[in-house]
Scaffold this active site. Sequence first.
Site, PDB file in Angstrom:
ATOM      1  N   ASP A   1     -50.913  51.158  46.771  1.00  0.00           N
ATOM      2  CA  ASP A   1     -49.894  51.688  45.865  1.00  0.00           C
ATOM      3  C   ASP A   1     -48.781  50.653  45.719  1.00  0.00           C
ATOM      4  O   ASP A   1     -48.566  49.829  46.622  1.00  0.00           O
ATOM      5  CB  ASP A   1     -49.317  53.000  46.396  1.00  0.00           C
TER       6      ASP A   1
ATOM      7  N   GLU B   1     -44.590  50.024  44.130  1.00  0.00           N
ATOM      8  CA  GLU B   1     -43.352  50.514  43.520  1.00  0.00           C
ATOM      9  C   GLU B   1     -42.771  49.363  42.707  1.00  0.00           C
ATOM     10  O   GLU B   1     -42.916  48.190  43.085  1.00  0.00           O
ATOM     11  CB  GLU B   1     -42.359  50.994  44.576  1.00  0.00           C
TER      12      GLU B   1
ATOM     13  N   HIS C   1     -40.461  58.217  46.491  1.00  0.00           N
ATOM     14  CA  HIS C   1     -41.698  57.455  46.360  1.00  0.00           C
ATOM     15  C   HIS C   1     -41.609  56.212  47.249  1.00  0.00           C
ATOM     16  O   HIS C   1     -40.622  55.482  47.223  1.00  0.00           O
ATOM     17  CB  HIS C   1     -41.913  57.017  44.903  1.00  0.00           C
TER      18      HIS C   1
ATOM     19  N   ASP D   1     -47.187  56.739  49.931  1.00  0.00           N
ATOM     20  CA  ASP D   1     -48.059  57.229  48.873  1.00  0.00           C
ATOM     21  C   ASP D   1     -49.510  56.804  49.114  1.00  0.00           C
ATOM     22  O   ASP D   1     -50.443  57.544  48.786  1.00  0.00           O
ATOM     23  CB  ASP D   1     -47.579  56.727  47.511  1.00  0.00           C
TER      24      ASP D   1
END
Length: 235
Positions: free
Chosen positions: A7, A9, A153, A158
């Site tokens: 994942d 960001e 998040h 995640d």
Amino acid sequence: MRQIVLDTETTGLSWEKGNRIVEVGCLELVERRPTGRQFQRYFNPGREMEPGAQEVTGLSLDFLRDKPRFETVLDELLEFIAGAELIIHNASFDVGFLNYELSLAGKHYGRLEDHASVLDTLAMARERFPGQRNSLDALCKRLGVDNGHRKLHGALLDAELLAEVYLGLTAGQGDLGLAPAGEPETAARPVGGIALPAAPRRVLRASDAELAAHEARLQKIAGKAGKCLWPGPAA
């Protein structure tokens, strides 16, 4: 099989507008089991976070200012994912950003797909749950994955939740008879991130009465249709 749940960001929603990756989080699965190996880094994007991105991640440029630039950690990341299958939710988003970062680091890095294959769990979820919400949070709720601690998040958090969601989405795939020779049928298999022992399979055979009823049914079909394609004396 080696898989990496990944994942990212970012500073915003669009790499085409110059947004950058600020965090990558990965964890390794081998034969659908977590190995404990993880990769997580924050990056200085060299630009401000967009308000929406800062709100959902809690990250700011002040926090990221002393972190390394993405290109200085790229070789380490590529070594971690090399040859694996990447499990990503809404893969087009993360892959687009990662390919943008690779292009900025140098053409010799190629594309992410040159280093690993990609499996999109969003596409899997849409196929399994058509017409329903299939965000990571929605899937956690539907599949019984506890995400109560997810207030913001975070890439590694995640990825950890996605690993459990992926195992829940694919639960039962280990029962296709593809296990190595000699592995007992009752070997534990992971379901929703927890290894559960598989129950021995029951074999139910038809009784004489059921076989007779089946044969009578075949004869009736043959009488009406002129023939019966099902194997048996009545065909």
